[in-house]
Structure formats: C-alpha cells, structure tokens
Motif scaffolding. Structure first.
Motif, PDB file in Angstrom:
ATOM      1  N   SER A  62       7.555   2.274  -1.124  1.00 20.78           N
ATOM      2  CA  SER A  62       8.132   3.518  -1.642  1.00 20.78           C
ATOM      3  C   SER A  62       7.406   4.761  -1.123  1.00 20.78           C
ATOM      4  O   SER A  62       7.929   5.864  -1.214  1.00 20.78           O
ATOM      5  CB  SER A  62       8.110   3.504  -3.174  1.00 20.78           C
ATOM      6  OG  SER A  62       6.778   3.417  -3.646  1.00 20.78           O
ATOM      7  N   GLN A  63       6.216   4.596  -0.558  1.00 17.79           N
ATOM      8  CA  GLN A  63       5.459   5.721   0.004  1.00 17.79           C
ATOM      9  C   GLN A  63       5.942   6.103   1.402  1.00 17.79           C
ATOM     10  O   GLN A  63       5.482   7.087   1.959  1.00 17.79           O
ATOM     11  CB  GLN A  63       3.970   5.390   0.075  1.00 17.79           C
ATOM     12  CG  GLN A  63       3.319   5.233  -1.269  1.00 17.79           C
ATOM     13  CD  GLN A  63       1.857   4.834  -1.139  1.00 17.79           C
ATOM     14  OE1 GLN A  63       1.451   4.154  -0.196  1.00 17.79           O
ATOM     15  NE2 GLN A  63       1.056   5.250  -2.111  1.00 17.79           N
ATOM     16  N   HIS A  64       6.820   5.314   1.977  1.00 14.70           N
ATOM     17  CA  HIS A  64       7.271   5.531   3.356  1.00 14.70           C
ATOM     18  C   HIS A  64       8.723   5.983   3.385  1.00 14.70           C
ATOM     19  O   HIS A  64       9.595   5.280   2.893  1.00 14.70           O
ATOM     20  CB  HIS A  64       7.149   4.227   4.165  1.00 14.70           C
ATOM     21  CG  HIS A  64       5.753   3.722   4.265  1.00 14.70           C
ATOM     22  ND1 HIS A  64       4.914   4.078   5.300  1.00 14.70           N
ATOM     23  CD2 HIS A  64       5.033   2.904   3.463  1.00 14.70           C
ATOM     24  CE1 HIS A  64       3.742   3.490   5.125  1.00 14.70           C
ATOM     25  NE2 HIS A  64       3.787   2.772   4.015  1.00 14.70           N
ATOM     26  N   GLU A  65       8.980   7.135   3.957  1.00 16.90           N
ATOM     27  CA  GLU A  65      10.370   7.561   4.181  1.00 16.90           C
ATOM     28  C   GLU A  65      10.979   6.704   5.282  1.00 16.90           C
ATOM     29  O   GLU A  65      12.135   6.327   5.231  1.00 16.90           O
ATOM     30  CB  GLU A  65      10.422   9.032   4.574  1.00 16.90           C
ATOM     31  CG  GLU A  65      10.155   9.974   3.421  1.00 16.90           C
ATOM     32  CD  GLU A  65      10.311  11.422   3.826  1.00 16.90           C
ATOM     33  OE1 GLU A  65      11.111  11.720   4.739  1.00 16.90           O
ATOM     34  OE2 GLU A  65       9.628  12.258   3.226  1.00 16.90           O
ATOM     35  N   VAL A  66      10.177   6.427   6.299  1.00 20.83           N
ATOM     36  CA  VAL A  66      10.561   5.587   7.432  1.00 20.83           C
ATOM     37  C   VAL A  66       9.425   4.597   7.645  1.00 20.83           C
ATOM     38  O   VAL A  66       8.253   4.979   7.624  1.00 20.83           O
ATOM     39  CB  VAL A  66      10.766   6.442   8.712  1.00 20.83           C
ATOM     40  CG1 VAL A  66      11.089   5.565   9.899  1.00 20.83           C
ATOM     41  CG2 VAL A  66      11.846   7.485   8.486  1.00 20.83           C
TER      42      VAL A  66
END
Length: 134
Positions: A62-66
């Motif tokens: 969830s900390q990564h947009e991509v």
C-alpha cells in the motif's frame, strides 16, 4: 547530500561495475549518463549489504503507487548521505504477510513485520551490490 559527491561516485561506479556497455541504462557515453536515484539506510544495514553483496528490503504494498521494477540502478547512501554503493534491483515480488511469517526470516522482515497488518501484501525487493565506494 552533496550532488557533487553522488556525481563523482556515479562516474567511478560506471567503470567499476563495468556497465558502460548498457547504453540503454547509462547513455552512449559518460557525459550523457543519467545519475540514478539515491537513497539512504541506517549504517548497520548498509554495512551488511556491502559485506553480503546483497540487500533485501520489504514494505507494505500500500506504500507504493507503482511497484518498483527489476534491473533498475540506484545509489545506496550511508546515514550521513555519502555514497556507499551502486546497487541494482534484481527481483521484485509481492507476498502476503502470512507467507513471509511462514518462512525463515529474510532481509528486514523482522524490523517491518509488526507494521504490516494481517492479510496485507508485502513488496520484497532484492538488490545486488555492483560497486562499492571503497
């Protein structure tokens, strides 16, 4: 962080890691090479990465947009933000917390385990040290 220190390290690391032939990554010559992103970790983790030639980091998906991509280059910095090593991402996988709990502890899982909620996905990134700043 000194951009001059990072640029000087990048110039040395290109040769030390023998990556000049990868024009897609570095450009056709040193003058056109783009400096990869730089990021820091605590000194103990950096020392372990230099000793082992490898680094495994985990974070909540969830900390990564991509999601990060394998084979990218980056510059690992010491806590004081001086260059420590040129690293390459060799593997990126997404696992569940439960899968990682069932395995032998790897990378920084023990440090981040309690920050990941049950059932959450975890991004596991494996980095290879290509050149150190020695």
């Amino acid at each position: 962080m000194s951009d001059d220190q990072i640029e000087a390290f990048w110039t040395r690391a290109i040769t030390k890691a023998r990556i000049n032939q990868f024009e897609v990554v570095t450009g056709p010559d040193r003058d056109s090479a783009l400096t990869p992103p730089a990021w820091s970790l605590d000194d103990e983790t950096v020392e372990a990465a230099l000793r082992d030639g490898k680094l495994v980091l985990m974070s909540a998906a969830s900390q990564h947009e991509v999601l990060p991509k394998a084979w990218g280059l980056s510059i690992l910095l010491w806590e004081d933000e001086t260059p420590a090593a040129l690293v390459q991402t060799t593997e990126v996988t997404v696992r569940t917390k439960e899968e990682l709990d069932a395995e032998e502890t790897i990378g920084d899982w023990a440090a981040v385990r309690d920050t990941i909620p049950a059932g959450a996905s975890v991004v596991v990134e494996v980095f290879k040290v290509l050149a150190d700043n020695a």
